[in-house]
Design an enzyme around this catalytic site. Structure first.
Site, PDB file in Angstrom:
ATOM      1  N   GLU A 121       0.884  -1.170   0.000  1.00  0.00           N
ATOM      2  CA  GLU A 121       0.000   0.000   0.000  1.00  0.00           C
ATOM      3  C   GLU A 121       0.918   1.216   0.000  1.00  0.00           C
ATOM      4  OE1 GLU A 121      -2.776   0.130   3.364  1.00  0.00           O
ATOM      5  OE2 GLU A 121      -2.567   2.309   3.388  1.00  0.00           O
ATOM      6  N   ARG A 163       0.820  10.204   0.987  1.00  0.00           N
ATOM      7  CA  ARG A 163       1.182  11.292   1.907  1.00  0.00           C
ATOM      8  C   ARG A 163       2.537  11.890   1.544  1.00  0.00           C
ATOM      9  NH1 ARG A 163       1.320   7.488   7.278  1.00  0.00           N
ATOM     10  NH2 ARG A 163      -0.301   6.483   6.074  1.00  0.00           N
ATOM     11  N   THR A 181      -3.648   6.243   2.114  1.00  0.00           N
ATOM     12  CA  THR A 181      -3.829   7.646   2.499  1.00  0.00           C
ATOM     13  C   THR A 181      -4.536   8.433   1.391  1.00  0.00           C
ATOM     14  OG1 THR A 181      -1.628   7.387   3.518  1.00  0.00           O
ATOM     15  CG2 THR A 181      -2.684   9.489   3.816  1.00  0.00           C
ATOM     16  N   LYS A 225     -10.609  -1.120   6.873  1.00  0.00           N
ATOM     17  CA  LYS A 225      -9.417  -0.814   7.655  1.00  0.00           C
ATOM     18  C   LYS A 225      -9.866  -0.368   9.046  1.00  0.00           C
ATOM     19  CE  LYS A 225      -5.518   2.451   7.316  1.00  0.00           C
ATOM     20  NZ  LYS A 225      -4.285   2.435   6.539  1.00  0.00           N
TER      21      LYS A 225
END
Ligand code: 3PG
Length: 214
Positions: free
Chosen positions: A41, A45, A68, A128
């Protein structure tokens, strides 16, 4: 579990990667694969996130997704770069809806019953749970399993090789995620040997947790 979601959680481990330079993406992917991890993943960011996804998208036998992701425009850019799944720290309808429009797997972040119910209303049942250590850890996920037996969680935030067993022991946890084996400091320092070692150690911890369960 089938499809991209099945592939994503196949090894029960999802590394959360922050790349400061896209030049590190391919060596990192190769290192993870050597360490037995075939998914990453890559978070948006950092500025290098999108180019890093592009660099990993054609790595054979490897699944890359974006993390993110906090708005619909980032969904578009990530998918265009080759992201096969979208992960978000929270649940924002525009992110979920854009991913669904594009037919891409989306895993939003949830911690409260209301957020979980909203995710279910979008037809999502693999979520998540972030930041796991702050929002009650394994105890909270176990409690959420009572009203939501159909939901499967991927806890991240404060997960490590030392505590992943407590999460993976739960029937409603399909995988754990985290940055401990791919920390930005290790990547910056070019410590791919250490990343490979931590990846193998993480895989060993997952296998030990799964043996304990069976
Ligand atoms: C995430 O986005 O999932 C987290 O930043 C990962 O948390 P960690 O750095 O504590 O593993």
């Amino acid at each position: 579990m089938s499809g991209v979601l099945g592939e994503m959680v196949a090894d029960r481990l999802v590394p959360v990667v922050v790349l400061e330079s896209a030049a590190d993406a391919r060596p990192l992917g190769d290192t993870l694969a050597t360490g037995g991890i075939r998914v990453a993943e890559v978070t948006l960011r950092s500025d290098a996130g999108i180019e890093s996804i592009r660099a990993l998208a054609d790595l054979p036998d490897f699944l890359v997704g974006a993390g993110t992701v906090i708005n619909a425009e980032q969904v578009d850019r990530a998918v265009d770069a080759g992201a096969r799944f979208i992960v978000s720290p929270g649940l924002l309808p525009e992110v979920v809806l854009r991913a669904q429009e594009l037919g891409v797997t989306v895993v939003p972040g949830t911690v409260t019953p209301s957020e979980i119910m909203q995710a279910l209303s979008f037809g999502l049942d693999t979520l998540k749970f972030f930041p796991a250590s702050i929002y009650g850890g394994a105890t909270a996920i176990k409690a959420l399993g009572a009203p939501f037996p159909q939901v499967r969680f991927i806890p991240t935030g404060g997960v490590s090789a030392g505590n992943l067993t407590e999460y993976l022991a739960l029937p409603n946890v399909v995988a754990v995620g985290g940055s401990w084996m791919v920390s930005p400091a290790l990547i910056r320092a070019g410590r791919f040997d250490e990343i490979a070692r931590l990846s193998r150690e993480a895989g060993d911890a997952v296998r030990a947790a799964d043996e304990d369960r069976s």
